[in-house]
Enzyme design. Structure first.
Site, short mmCIF file in Angstrom:
data_model
loop_
_atom_site.label_atom_id
_atom_site.label_comp_id
_atom_site.label_asym_id
_atom_site.label_seq_id
_atom_site.Cartn_x
_atom_site.Cartn_y
_atom_site.Cartn_z
N GLY A 210 0.76 -1.27 -0.01
CA GLY A 210 0.11 0.02 -0.06
C GLY A 210 0.90 1.27 0.09
O GLY A 210 2.06 1.32 -0.36
N HIS A 402 14.63 -8.66 -0.95
CA HIS A 402 13.42 -9.19 -0.39
C HIS A 402 13.73 -10.37 -0.07
O HIS A 402 14.33 -11.28 -0.76
CB HIS A 402 12.31 -9.01 -1.36
N GLU A 415 5.04 -10.20 2.11
CA GLU A 415 5.26 -10.07 3.70
C GLU A 415 4.06 -10.56 4.34
O GLU A 415 4.13 -10.92 5.64
CB GLU A 415 5.87 -8.67 3.92
N ARG A 418 4.08 -13.82 5.99
CA ARG A 418 4.76 -13.88 7.52
C ARG A 418 3.71 -12.92 8.65
O ARG A 418 3.61 -13.44 9.60
CB ARG A 418 5.87 -13.48 7.37
N ARG A 439 13.58 -6.35 5.75
CA ARG A 439 13.96 -7.22 4.90
C ARG A 439 15.49 -7.47 4.61
O ARG A 439 15.88 -8.47 4.34
CB ARG A 439 13.54 -6.49 3.31
N HIS A 542 15.12 -6.55 -4.86
CA HIS A 542 13.94 -5.79 -5.02
C HIS A 542 13.71 -4.28 -5.13
O HIS A 542 13.02 -4.08 -5.86
CB HIS A 542 13.38 -6.09 -3.53
N HIS A 543 14.69 -3.65 -4.71
CA HIS A 543 14.51 -2.12 -4.62
C HIS A 543 15.94 -1.47 -4.97
O HIS A 543 16.85 -2.07 -3.93
CB HIS A 543 13.82 -1.41 -3.81
N GLU A 572 11.91 5.74 -8.32
CA GLU A 572 12.96 5.08 -8.09
C GLU A 572 14.17 5.32 -8.91
O GLU A 572 15.38 4.75 -8.40
CB GLU A 572 12.68 3.60 -8.40
N ARG A 582 14.54 0.54 2.36
CA ARG A 582 13.26 1.20 2.41
C ARG A 582 12.31 0.59 3.20
O ARG A 582 12.16 -0.82 3.07
CB ARG A 582 12.71 1.43 0.61
N GLY A 585 5.70 0.25 1.89
CA GLY A 585 4.82 1.36 1.75
C GLY A 585 5.38 2.65 1.57
O GLY A 585 4.42 3.48 0.92
N VAL A 588 5.48 3.52 -2.96
CA VAL A 588 4.31 4.19 -3.40
C VAL A 588 4.16 5.62 -3.31
O VAL A 588 3.90 6.53 -3.88
CB VAL A 588 3.14 3.23 -3.34
P1 ADP Z 1 8.69 4.43 -10.51
O1 ADP Z 1 8.14 3.43 -9.42
O2 ADP Z 1 9.78 5.17 -10.22
O3 ADP Z 1 7.60 5.12 -11.10
P2 ADP Z 1 8.59 2.18 -12.38
O4 ADP Z 1 9.64 1.10 -12.39
O5 ADP Z 1 7.36 1.75 -11.93
O6 ADP Z 1 9.34 3.32 -11.72
O7 ADP Z 1 8.44 2.81 -13.87
C1 ADP Z 1 9.48 3.28 -14.55
C2 ADP Z 1 9.15 3.26 -16.13
O8 ADP Z 1 10.13 3.48 -16.99
C3 ADP Z 1 9.09 1.47 -16.51
O9 ADP Z 1 7.68 1.25 -17.22
C4 ADP Z 1 10.20 1.26 -17.57
O10 ADP Z 1 10.05 0.44 -18.56
C5 ADP Z 1 10.33 2.73 -18.11
N1 ADP Z 1 11.64 3.00 -18.92
C6 ADP Z 1 12.89 2.51 -18.32
N2 ADP Z 1 13.88 3.14 -19.32
C7 ADP Z 1 13.19 3.87 -20.19
C8 ADP Z 1 13.71 4.49 -21.13
N3 ADP Z 1 14.92 4.63 -21.70
N4 ADP Z 1 12.83 5.23 -22.29
C9 ADP Z 1 11.37 5.06 -21.84
N5 ADP Z 1 10.95 4.16 -20.83
C10 ADP Z 1 11.72 3.58 -19.98
#
Ligand code: ADP
Length: 609
Positions: A210, A402, A415, A418, A439, A542-543, A572, A582, A585, A588
């Site tokens: 969440g 993770h 999680e 558990r 984690r 994981h992150h 991220e 991290r 929660g 997001v």
């Molecule tokens: P956040 O949680 O920070 O929003 P996500 O992993 O959910 O990150 O989303 C990042 C998105 O960016 C993914 O859908 C990924 O495929 C996309 N992405 C990564 N590199 C590129 C790039 N060079 N050009 C376009 N999209 C990209």
């Protein structure tokens, strides 16, 4: 005479070379991908089999295959010696990954008039199942799938150049990018999103828990006391005090407003509960218990569509364009085009680098060979692009493992298992840690066990109370047995030892204290209702907590400590918010809060404020 002989050999070699080019070239080019942008038309999927026809009676034929979460059914219609329709259903495929294979591949097969099409990266099980189901339907029609040599219309695709002018380009259609784009559009800006995968959502789709938020109206309505200060303190403590406190404070201060904003776009998170590392009940999730990531991605996508924000799928940004040291757009490429996107501001929201082994082992050689829970697009592109224009990086070696990842599928065992009372045992059938520690600590404890793995053990009572377990069972990840001893035997654990471990654990639950490892949460129910279940797990990446350095307005900071004009980053791809660990929660919260701030800051920048 000699000359002629050589000419003959050269001609023969050329013929062989040309045959090689034709065969392999066709295979390459026939791997056609989707049309862009996503809101555009799909370009009339017409059969093009180079005049060749399939030898089968007109009719509709059915085939099935096993997908990721259940059966995939294909219906192929043949008329006049052509494949005229391909329909595939597979309701159990993962939303945003396998579901994309179900949605996109039929159209590609129809266009190519063969099974020689580009599959969906990151959804190989679903993609293969779609192809197999269609192959089975073709066989039902008496057609050998391998005899279909149609090359679709893609053999002739020649990349063209295109220039687009916008106010702001957002790179990445995960949670942060979508939140930024929606904010920009709400502010009246002309914005587009580039997404390199054939689907939106990124790692955000995978978020199960969440969103942490403090002093929200939902907490007030449920008489939950909490404060921004406590949220900041918990996050800093969870992050081993390595976090940038200004970013953490900004996140906590804006979290309640972010919850209100989600209400306003039709994505309320009304359920509030406790989660690891939080002093108060603070994690907000959807009413119906669905995974927060899939839920938000669906709501964001709907809003993007309604707002008319173009999402260019399968379009990868490769470079940030700068003019006089200011970000002025990006270069990008799709299967059909080379783009120059001129923009007054750029928002990087490309996510982390947890799916790029080469990159994470550069910073953390000890993680070589570790599986990842990450979406395939998380390859750190934004970090590399930002560094190329001078951006500074922070905490780049801070990578979260993770502790409960099923290794053959990289599926994360939530999680919640558990939290609802499951324990971890090693191959000797013994517990080895307080399962509710953070984690990093639980992962480290697993890596000290023989074989560096463990088993999550739960019972029927837990299964009935936690919807997520059904997915694991359906995917064949779970070993089931009528008794503890039988379960032990199936896992090649000594039955008497596992039985003793469970007996002791159940007595700790009854007493409410765990003298062995000091666990004091997730002890509401014991493990005494047959049948019993086990999932073999080990840590997975994981992150990635580190990334591009930003300030509280999401401006990208260069190695001189100055903001790079026109360049913003959120989610991220950035570092500093989560420090050395991290807490659940906060991913997001990070993407919604900083995604919105990036949208606002880019708006202000474009407006000259
Ligand atoms: P956040 O949680 O920070 O929003 P996500 O992993 O959910 O990150 O989303 C990042 C998105 O960016 C993914 O859908 C990924 O495929 C996309 N992405 C990564 N590199 C590129 C790039 N060079 N050009 C376009 N999209 C990209």
């Amino acid at each position: 005479m000699k000359k002629i002989k050589w000419q003959g050999i050269i001609s023969l070699a050329l013929v062989i070379l040309m045959m090689f080019v034709v065969v392999f070239g066709v295979q390459q080019f026939s791997k056609k991908t989707a049309d862009t942008p996503a809101e555009g038309t799909q370009g009339g999927a017409q059969a093009n089999n180079g005049g060749a026809t399939v030898d089968a009676a007109d009719g509709t034929y059915t085939g099935t295959a096993r997908g990721f979460g259940g059966d995939i059914v294909a219906e192929v219609t043949i008329a006049g010696g052509q494949i005229t329709a391909v329909k595939v259903t597979g309701d159990s495929e993962t939303e945003g990954l396998g579901s994309v294979a179900v949605e996109k591949l039929p159209e590609r097969i129809l266009k190519a008039q063969s099974l020689n099409v580009d599959t969906i990266s990151g959804a190989s099980i679903s993609s293969d199942a779609v192809l197999l189901a269609v192959a089975n339907a073709l066989q039902e029609a008496g057609i050998d799938p391998a005899s279909l040599t149609g090359t679709g219309d893609s053999a002739s695709v020649q990349k063209t150049d295109e220039t687009i002018d916008v106010d702001v380009v957002v790179v990445g259609a995960g949670g942060a990018g979508m939140a930024a784009a929606l904010t920009l559009k709400q502010n009246g800006k002309n914005v587009i999103i580039l997404e390199k995968m054939p689907y939106v959502g990124g790692n955000t789709t995978k978020a199960t828990g969440g969103m942490n938020a403090a002093e929200t109206h939902y907490q007030a309505e449920q008489d939950i006391e909490d404060s921004v200060e406590q949220f900041v303190e918990d996050t800093m403590k969870g992050g081993k005090e390595m976090n940038n406190i200004d970013l953490v404070t900004t996140m906590a201060e804006n979290s309640s407003d972010a919850i209100d904003w989600l209400d306003s776009i039709g994505a309320p998170l009304p359920k509030v509960s406790f989660s690891g590392g939080a002093t108060n009940a603070r994690i907000h999730s959807p009413e119906d218990g669905s995974g927060v990531g899939e839920y938000l991605v669906a709501a964001f996508s709907k809003n993007l569509e309604e707002a008319g924000i173009p999402v260019y799928l399968e379009t990868k940004a490769t470079e940030i364009i700068t003019v006089d040291g200011k970000a002025a757009g990006v270069k990008a490429e799709s299967p059909e085009k080379n783009y120059t996107i001129n923009a007054k501001a750029v928002v990087l929201a490309t996510g982390g680098f947890g799916a790029n082994e080469e990159m994470y082992t550069t910073y953390r050689p000890d993680l070589k060979g570790t599986v990842t829970t990450n979406a395939p697009g998380a390859t750190g592109d934004g970090i590399v692009m930002a560094e190329a224009v001078g951006a500074d990086l922070v905490d780049i070696e801070q990578i979260q493992l993770h502790p409960t990842v099923e290794q053959s599928t990289s599926m994360l065992i939530t999680e919640g298992v558990r939290g609802d009372g499951a324990i971890l045992v090693n191959q000797s059938g013994k517990r080895f840690t307080n399962e509710m520690l953070t984690r990093d600590k639980v992962s480290a404890a697993e890596l000290e066990q023989e074989g560096c793995y463990a088993y999550v053990i739960f019972d029927q009572n837990l299964r009935e109370g936690l919807k997520a377990t059904e997915k694991y069972i359906k995917n064949g990840l779970v070993t089931e047995a009528a008794t503890i001893e039988e379960l032990a035997e199936k896992l090649a654990i000594d039955p008497a030892t596992l039985a003793e471990t469970l007996k002791n654990w159940n007595s700790y639950v009854a007493e409410g204290s765990d003298p062995e490892f000091g666990r004091d949460t997730g002890m509401e129910a014991d493990l005494s209702t047959a049948p019993y279940y086990a999932i073999k797990i080990a840590p997975g990446i994981h992150h990635t907590m580190g990334g591009i350095k930003i300030d509280t307005e999401t401006q990208v900071i260069n190695t001189e400590g100055e903001a790079i004009a026109g360049l913003f980053a959120a989610g991220e791809v950035t570092g500093g918010v989560h420090g050395g660990n991290r807490i659940g929660g906060n991913a997001v919260t990070d993407i919604v809060v900083f995604g919105r701030i990036a949208g606002q800051s880019a708006t202000d920048y474009v407006d000259g404020k």
